[in-house]
Write an enzyme that holds these catalytic residues in place. Structure first.
Site, PDB file in Angstrom:
ATOM      1  N   LYS A 114       0.835  -1.220   0.000  1.00 49.93           N
ATOM      2  CA  LYS A 114       0.000   0.000   0.000  1.00 49.93           C
ATOM      3  C   LYS A 114       0.866   1.265   0.000  1.00 49.93           C
ATOM      4  CE  LYS A 114      -4.358  -1.572   0.442  1.00 49.93           C
ATOM      5  NZ  LYS A 114      -5.663  -1.735   0.985  1.00 49.93           N
ATOM      6  N   LYS A 196      -3.294 -10.008  -6.423  1.00 44.33           N
ATOM      7  CA  LYS A 196      -4.603 -10.438  -5.911  1.00 44.33           C
ATOM      8  C   LYS A 196      -5.711  -9.477  -6.357  1.00 44.33           C
ATOM      9  CE  LYS A 196      -5.606  -8.256  -1.571  1.00 44.33           C
ATOM     10  NZ  LYS A 196      -6.621  -8.215  -0.590  1.00 44.33           N
ATOM     11  N   LYS A 199     -10.699  -4.695  -4.305  1.00 41.52           N
ATOM     12  CA  LYS A 199     -11.819  -3.809  -4.628  1.00 41.52           C
ATOM     13  C   LYS A 199     -11.370  -2.396  -4.960  1.00 41.52           C
ATOM     14  CE  LYS A 199     -13.353  -4.305   0.059  1.00 41.52           C
ATOM     15  NZ  LYS A 199     -12.156  -4.180   0.872  1.00 41.52           N
TER      16      LYS A 199
HETATM   17  N1  AQP Z   1      -8.515 -11.590  -3.739  1.00 43.48           N
HETATM   18  C1  AQP Z   1      -8.962 -12.153  -2.623  1.00 43.48           C
HETATM   19  N2  AQP Z   1      -9.174 -13.497  -2.555  1.00 43.48           N
HETATM   20  C2  AQP Z   1      -9.639 -14.073  -1.429  1.00 43.48           C
HETATM   21  N3  AQP Z   1      -9.945 -13.382  -0.293  1.00 43.48           N
HETATM   22  C3  AQP Z   1      -9.753 -12.049  -0.319  1.00 43.48           C
HETATM   23  N4  AQP Z   1      -9.953 -11.071   0.596  1.00 43.48           N
HETATM   24  C4  AQP Z   1      -9.617  -9.884   0.070  1.00 43.48           C
HETATM   25  N5  AQP Z   1      -9.187 -10.027  -1.193  1.00 43.48           N
HETATM   26  C5  AQP Z   1      -9.260 -11.358  -1.476  1.00 43.48           C
HETATM   27  C6  AQP Z   1     -10.487 -11.315   1.944  1.00 43.48           C
HETATM   28  O1  AQP Z   1     -11.653 -10.514   2.083  1.00 43.48           O
HETATM   29  C7  AQP Z   1     -11.773 -10.120   3.450  1.00 43.48           C
HETATM   30  C8  AQP Z   1     -12.075  -8.663   3.531  1.00 43.48           C
HETATM   31  O2  AQP Z   1     -10.971  -7.927   3.086  1.00 43.48           O
HETATM   32  P1  AQP Z   1     -10.823  -6.393   3.448  1.00 43.48           P
HETATM   33  O3  AQP Z   1     -11.730  -5.583   2.639  1.00 43.48           O
HETATM   34  O4  AQP Z   1     -10.957  -6.184   4.894  1.00 43.48           O
HETATM   35  O5  AQP Z   1      -9.321  -6.058   3.121  1.00 43.48           O
HETATM   36  P2  AQP Z   1      -8.405  -6.468   1.950  1.00 43.48           P
HETATM   37  O6  AQP Z   1      -7.835  -7.829   2.208  1.00 43.48           O
HETATM   38  O7  AQP Z   1      -7.407  -5.348   1.832  1.00 43.48           O
HETATM   39  O8  AQP Z   1      -9.375  -6.525   0.681  1.00 43.48           O
HETATM   40  P3  AQP Z   1      -9.248  -5.747  -0.677  1.00 43.48           P
HETATM   41  O9  AQP Z   1     -10.382  -6.141  -1.551  1.00 43.48           O
HETATM   42  O10 AQP Z   1      -7.871  -5.919  -1.249  1.00 43.48           O
HETATM   43  O11 AQP Z   1      -9.479  -4.263  -0.216  1.00 43.48           O
HETATM   44  P4  AQP Z   1      -8.643  -2.987  -0.574  1.00 43.48           P
HETATM   45  O12 AQP Z   1      -8.570  -2.962  -2.070  1.00 43.48           O
HETATM   46  O13 AQP Z   1      -9.405  -1.848   0.003  1.00 43.48           O
HETATM   47  O14 AQP Z   1      -7.302  -3.161   0.074  1.00 43.48           O
HETATM   48  C9  AQP Z   1     -10.488 -10.523   4.146  1.00 43.48           C
HETATM   49  O15 AQP Z   1     -10.719 -11.712   4.890  1.00 43.48           O
HETATM   50  C10 AQP Z   1      -9.542 -10.784   3.017  1.00 43.48           C
HETATM   51  O16 AQP Z   1      -8.575 -11.762   3.366  1.00 43.48           O
END
Ligand code: AQP
Length: 333
Positions: A114, A196, A199
């Protein structure tokens, strides 16, 4: 009677959730809530670690609450609340910060990634993210934390922090275990399958949003990056195809081997449209249910208020134990 174990999970309202968040986390919750005392949170404080438009963030909090419910979280069985509604999360973070070190936090993969993608805003909160996450989990004396594979490192740090605190001040925290799904623990980007799916990806074709209508889902899968060898097999040197097979087998509840067999004599075009159809069939009813719930704002507010009240009671019990252990004088009532 044996006491039920506690499950805690939080998701950031940092955008509309993707099929990665759904397969890695959300879809398992409906079943798990029958076996555990379950607590689900909309992690809005975490979201502030990256710059947000306040109006969009407010909207996303409701979007995520509605999505939890649309995916089957039952407020009669589970607690659903917004993280900032229970101030114990921020308060415990302060205490835990005093036993955490910049070295260990700056080594976290998510912080490094990040920091690269938000070069203009490497703030203290971004580095402190895992300490806030540890507070979320430890406040509820959590036994298991269902997460996607990307959060494994943070979960291990939460365990270390719990053990460190207990060793220094006496037993307060339960040491939590992770619960990582066997399939689809790491869904990859449709455009860069080495990365990965996230969102907050700036490229909308890289992820399937839980808000995408069936035509958009199909179109995004058609554009998914693959390779030129035209064999549908799961293999390290075929990250795009392997990712599509993973998604397909997860949404259809099939093994990868069965999916490979099914597409043995299929071309990439056909394969991609079948994956698109299967994913659209799973997310469309959820999207419609979520939109229905969003229209009943009073109901959502009621669920979140009730959830915060129940969460707060548990959280403060732990926080007061922590305050006592570290030597803070309790306020007289
Ligand atoms: N690509 C993924 N595959 C499987 N699991 C995933 N998770 C996130 N991306 C994947 C799981 O979703 C849960 C919620 O995630 P979060 O929103 O709290 O944070 P994150 O992991 O940072 O998710 P994002 O989508 O990547 O958000 P941004 O883009 O805002 O950083 C967690 O259990 C995560 O493991």
């Amino acid at each position: 009677m044996e006491e039920r174990k506690v499950l805690f999970s939080a998701i950031q309202p940092s955008g509309i959730l993707t099929i990665g968040n759904y397969l890695g986390a959300l879809r398992n919750f409906k079943k798990l809530q029958n076996d555990y005392d379950s607590i689900f949170s909309v992690a809005d404080l975490h979201t502030l670690t990256v710059r947000q438009d306040p109006a969009v963030l407010r909207k996303n909090v409701y979007e995520l609450a509605a999505l939890y419910l649309a995916c089957g979280i039952d407020p009669q069985k589970s607690i659903l609340f917004v993280q900032s509604h229970v101030s114990a999360h921020a308060e415990l973070t302060w205490i835990l910060n005093t036993i955490c070190y910049p070295g260990e936090l700056s080594r976290m993969t998510q912080f490094k990634e990040k920091s690269k993608s938000h070069e203009d805003n490497i703030n203290m909160g971004l580095m402190d993210y895992p300490v806030l996450m540890a507070s979320d989990i430890l406040l509820y004396q959590t036994d298991i934390v269902p997460v996607g594979a990307d959060q494994k490192q943070h979960l291990e740090l939460s365990r270390d922090i719990a053990i460190r605190f207990n060793n220094r001040f006496g037993d307060v925290f339960k040491v939590p275990d992770g619960y990582i799904p066997k399939t689809a623990a790491r869904v990859m980007s449709l455009q860069e399958p080495s990365k990965k799916m996230s969102k907050s990806d700036a490229n909308f074709n890289a992820f399937i949003s839980m808000d995408d209508d069936p035509d958009t889902v199909r179109r995004k899968f058609k554009r998914a990056v693959t390779d030129s060898d035209n064999r549908i097999i799961f293999s390290e040197d075929k990250p795009g195809i392997s990712n599509l097979l993973t998604i397909y087998s997860a949404v259809c509840d099939k093994t990868i081997e069965d999916a490979e067999k099914e597409f043995e004599n299929c071309g990439y075009g056909d394969f991609k449209s079948k994956v698109g159809d299967a994913v659209a069939a799973v997310i469309e009813p959820i999207r419609q249910e979520k939109n229905k719930l969003l229209a009943s704002k009073d109901y959502l507010d009621y669920v979140l208020k009730d959830g915060a009240y129940k969460a707060e009671k548990i959280a403060y019990k732990t926080l007061f134990k922590v305050y006592k252990k570290v030597g803070l004088v309790p306020r007289k009532r």
